[in-house]
Motif scaffolding. Sequence first.
Motif, PDB file in Angstrom:
ATOM      1  N   SER A 116      23.803   7.920  11.529  1.00 34.79           N
ATOM      2  CA  SER A 116      25.050   7.538  12.193  1.00 34.79           C
ATOM      3  C   SER A 116      26.205   8.425  11.756  1.00 34.79           C
ATOM      4  O   SER A 116      27.139   8.669  12.513  1.00 34.79           O
ATOM      5  CB  SER A 116      25.382   6.078  11.898  1.00 34.79           C
ATOM      6  OG  SER A 116      25.535   5.867  10.518  1.00 34.79           O
TER       7      SER A 116
ATOM      8  N   LEU B 103      28.798  10.187  14.355  1.00 39.49           N
ATOM      9  CA  LEU B 103      30.235   9.982  14.317  1.00 39.49           C
ATOM     10  C   LEU B 103      30.977  11.285  14.101  1.00 39.49           C
ATOM     11  O   LEU B 103      32.160  11.398  14.385  1.00 39.49           O
ATOM     12  CB  LEU B 103      30.595   8.974  13.224  1.00 39.49           C
ATOM     13  CG  LEU B 103      30.048   7.556  13.452  1.00 39.49           C
ATOM     14  CD1 LEU B 103      30.523   6.642  12.342  1.00 39.49           C
ATOM     15  CD2 LEU B 103      30.477   7.004  14.797  1.00 39.49           C
TER      16      LEU B 103
ATOM     17  N   ASN C 210      38.659   7.879  23.958  1.00 43.22           N
ATOM     18  CA  ASN C 210      39.259   7.527  22.662  1.00 43.22           C
ATOM     19  C   ASN C 210      40.551   8.282  22.365  1.00 43.22           C
ATOM     20  O   ASN C 210      40.893   8.532  21.201  1.00 43.22           O
ATOM     21  CB  ASN C 210      38.251   7.706  21.526  1.00 43.22           C
ATOM     22  CG  ASN C 210      37.392   6.458  21.334  1.00 43.22           C
ATOM     23  OD1 ASN C 210      37.601   5.440  21.993  1.00 43.22           O
ATOM     24  ND2 ASN C 210      36.420   6.539  20.436  1.00 43.22           N
TER      25      ASN C 210
ATOM     26  N   PRO D 114      32.072   6.513  18.413  1.00 43.52           N
ATOM     27  CA  PRO D 114      32.875   5.492  17.720  1.00 43.52           C
ATOM     28  C   PRO D 114      33.498   4.475  18.668  1.00 43.52           C
ATOM     29  O   PRO D 114      33.878   4.794  19.794  1.00 43.52           O
ATOM     30  CB  PRO D 114      33.961   6.329  17.026  1.00 43.52           C
ATOM     31  CG  PRO D 114      33.385   7.685  16.890  1.00 43.52           C
ATOM     32  CD  PRO D 114      32.518   7.877  18.096  1.00 43.52           C
ATOM     33  N   ARG D 115      33.625   3.251  18.159  1.00 46.77           N
ATOM     34  CA  ARG D 115      34.138   2.131  18.943  1.00 46.77           C
ATOM     35  C   ARG D 115      35.432   1.588  18.329  1.00 46.77           C
ATOM     36  O   ARG D 115      35.712   1.775  17.145  1.00 46.77           O
ATOM     37  CB  ARG D 115      33.098   1.003  19.005  1.00 46.77           C
ATOM     38  CG  ARG D 115      31.828   1.416  19.723  1.00 46.77           C
ATOM     39  CD  ARG D 115      30.775   0.321  19.677  1.00 46.77           C
ATOM     40  NE  ARG D 115      29.550   0.786  20.317  1.00 46.77           N
ATOM     41  CZ  ARG D 115      28.318   0.563  19.868  1.00 46.77           C
ATOM     42  NH1 ARG D 115      28.141  -0.155  18.777  1.00 46.77           N
ATOM     43  NH2 ARG D 115      27.283   1.029  20.513  1.00 46.77           N
TER      44      ARG D 115
ATOM     45  N   GLU E 102      35.973   2.217  14.136  1.00 48.86           N
ATOM     46  CA  GLU E 102      34.907   2.798  13.328  1.00 48.86           C
ATOM     47  C   GLU E 102      35.334   4.173  12.826  1.00 48.86           C
ATOM     48  O   GLU E 102      36.282   4.786  13.346  1.00 48.86           O
ATOM     49  CB  GLU E 102      33.631   2.950  14.165  1.00 48.86           C
ATOM     50  CG  GLU E 102      32.991   1.650  14.571  1.00 48.86           C
ATOM     51  CD  GLU E 102      31.697   1.862  15.326  1.00 48.86           C
ATOM     52  OE1 GLU E 102      30.785   1.044  15.145  1.00 48.86           O
ATOM     53  OE2 GLU E 102      31.594   2.840  16.099  1.00 48.86           O
ATOM     54  N   GLN E 103      34.599   4.677  11.856  1.00 47.70           N
ATOM     55  CA  GLN E 103      34.816   6.039  11.379  1.00 47.70           C
ATOM     56  C   GLN E 103      34.590   7.005  12.539  1.00 47.70           C
ATOM     57  O   GLN E 103      33.669   6.851  13.335  1.00 47.70           O
ATOM     58  CB  GLN E 103      33.831   6.344  10.250  1.00 47.70           C
ATOM     59  CG  GLN E 103      33.973   7.736   9.662  1.00 47.70           C
ATOM     60  CD  GLN E 103      32.928   7.999   8.595  1.00 47.70           C
ATOM     61  OE1 GLN E 103      32.085   7.153   8.347  1.00 47.70           O
ATOM     62  NE2 GLN E 103      32.978   9.164   7.970  1.00 47.70           N
ATOM     63  N   GLY E 104      35.448   8.011  12.650  1.00 51.10           N
ATOM     64  CA  GLY E 104      35.278   9.010  13.687  1.00 51.10           C
ATOM     65  C   GLY E 104      36.435   9.111  14.644  1.00 51.10           C
ATOM     66  O   GLY E 104      36.502  10.025  15.461  1.00 51.10           O
TER      67      GLY E 104
ATOM     68  N   GLN F 169      40.410   0.763   9.761  1.00 47.95           N
ATOM     69  CA  GLN F 169      39.045   1.305   9.820  1.00 47.95           C
ATOM     70  C   GLN F 169      38.120   0.410   9.010  1.00 47.95           C
ATOM     71  O   GLN F 169      38.367   0.156   7.831  1.00 47.95           O
ATOM     72  CB  GLN F 169      39.005   2.727   9.279  1.00 47.95           C
ATOM     73  CG  GLN F 169      37.600   3.340   9.348  1.00 47.95           C
ATOM     74  CD  GLN F 169      37.573   4.791   8.904  1.00 47.95           C
ATOM     75  OE1 GLN F 169      38.267   5.637   9.457  1.00 47.95           O
ATOM     76  NE2 GLN F 169      36.771   5.080   7.877  1.00 47.95           N
TER      77      GLN F 169
ATOM     78  N   ALA G  17      30.795  -0.284  10.867  1.00 51.85           N
ATOM     79  CA  ALA G  17      30.310  -0.064  12.224  1.00 51.85           C
ATOM     80  C   ALA G  17      30.166  -1.389  12.968  1.00 51.85           C
ATOM     81  O   ALA G  17      29.943  -2.440  12.365  1.00 51.85           O
ATOM     82  CB  ALA G  17      28.969   0.665  12.188  1.00 51.85           C
TER      83      ALA G  17
ATOM     84  N   ARG H  39      23.272   2.558  14.814  1.00 47.67           N
ATOM     85  CA  ARG H  39      23.885   1.691  13.814  1.00 47.67           C
ATOM     86  C   ARG H  39      22.857   0.764  13.173  1.00 47.67           C
ATOM     87  O   ARG H  39      23.149   0.153  12.149  1.00 47.67           O
ATOM     88  CB  ARG H  39      25.023   0.889  14.453  1.00 47.67           C
ATOM     89  CG  ARG H  39      26.229   1.761  14.835  1.00 47.67           C
ATOM     90  CD  ARG H  39      27.171   1.045  15.768  1.00 47.67           C
ATOM     91  NE  ARG H  39      28.294   1.868  16.176  1.00 47.67           N
ATOM     92  CZ  ARG H  39      28.254   2.788  17.143  1.00 47.67           C
ATOM     93  NH1 ARG H  39      27.113   3.014  17.800  1.00 47.67           N
ATOM     94  NH2 ARG H  39      29.319   3.492  17.455  1.00 47.67           N
TER      95      ARG H  39
END
Length: 583
Positions: free
Chosen positions: A35, A39, A322, A516-517, A530-532, A550, A553, A574
Amino acid sequence: MPIVHSRPRRLWRRTIRLLIATTLVTSVPLAVADSRAILEGERFHPEVGAHGMVATSHFLASQVAHDVLADGGNAVDAAVTAGFALAVTQPRSGNIGGGGFMLISDEKSGKVIAIDYREKAPSAAYETMFQNDAGEAVPRLSRFTHNASGVPGTVAGLALALDQYGTLSLAEALAPAIDLAENGFPLPQRFVDGIEQARERLEKWPATRAKFFKPDGSRYDVGDIYRQPDLAATLKRIADKGPREFYEGETARLIAAEMQDHDGLMTREDLAAYQPTIREPSHGTYRGYDVYAMSPPSSGGVHIVQMLNILEGYDIGAMGFNSADTIHVMAEAMKRAYADRSKYLGDTDFVDVPLEGLTSKAYADELRAEIPLDQATPSTEIAPGKPLPYESNETTHFSIADDNGLAVSNTYTINFSYGSGIVVEGAGFLLNNEMDDFSAKPGVPNAYGLIGGEANKVEPNKRMLSSMTPTIVKKDGHNVLITGSPGGSRIITTTLQVLMNVIDHDMNVQTAVSVPRIHHQWLPDEIRIEQGISPDTIALLEAMGHTVSQQDAMGAAQSILIDDGTFYGGADPRRSTSSAMGL
């Protein structure tokens, strides 16, 4: 009418023994990947199949479902087989002691049906059962006691789907799960880590301790063969005597005895009275696509449609994936949907829910007009709207489609990872703690921080509100995208973003589930990411007045995209055991 195929040959025992003889940990398909690399922007190619596709959160469940399709079974046959296999291989979330929802789309008939096999409150349940004498909600009571469990629906729900739309017998669909429970399977890292993380809770109950730890109390190691004889015996009884065995036979007796020994309210009469139900799915349109998702007692479908209606008024593709502008309008739409959820959503067998109003384009227009394009709206200034008129986390999701136009989207759960942590003595499975999804006290958040109201208060025989969102997207009558996710309150927003990634951003399905979400649920007033997500984007969002946090996941959206007769599977990285398999 059931979809008819030639009767499959019986290959499961050979398949499972072959799998057990291999090093499963290294056999995860390309769709499962690191993951961190995803990311950081690395692209992965989705699993592709010409005749069907399976995407589940465990490679053994994917394999046995794949074999059903390969041997002539249909998507429902494969889905039920996978559902029972996950109850063996992924006990933290796969289950026969919980419940869920299944969406089935049949291109030939044009119908999309929703099977509601959500748990129900026992008949002796009452509104204040999770409050103390001072009227304060006591979270432990609705999470880690025998009264935390609703009457399970999984066995009845899967059996109903198979009977109405499958071609296998229940015994045939259970055969792989029985083999996996009886003969065992090598444990992957995720299983071992999960047990260790939950050790304190799982050691509390003797039957749970015996199921998840070795006789001397030590843990299982990666690669150990894990056998579950009590669960195998339970599954054999169900295979021999049918689904009512769980609700009226020896298994029911074991559940009732477990309850009686620990002051639980669930009785044999509650079990015998349980029935799943077939409902009309929630339906909306988005940029020319038909979106079908689960209806109440799930809030997921209603709010997926509501949020898409709001977002349809923006050129999301041009705004960019994003980007700060895109995340801003997504978060504003999410806030308003979750505010409405807190007031209006509940079991429609008990309360009136303004479904038509919540999912109308006109109501979305009103909400969109409230959204400033350059400034966050504080959640304290957002209240549930007036969507007239009225009308009469640890979870797992899998998606399956065949080449005869049948698609299945299924999400089921026992709630927390390992549910209540209580294994039924002699039966070998965990009980859910879904009673925590009721409003223990209106206005008090549950374990996921979700605020509930009167519509979701505890009542006898009522189904508790859910966020589970099995979803099927169609175009011109054809199945296009089958998706859904675990993740508690983040289920709805995870599923929303998979749809947007495919439709607005033209992503392939693996990218759509991997990138990422973000998430906003009205309260607390923060965008969870999420990270990214770029630091520059975060700075722009904070300048608009958003609080950005942050965290870990979110979700695991096992998904299938069908494009011009080709099936593309996206297994969410994930979960390290996720697997998409095509044929």
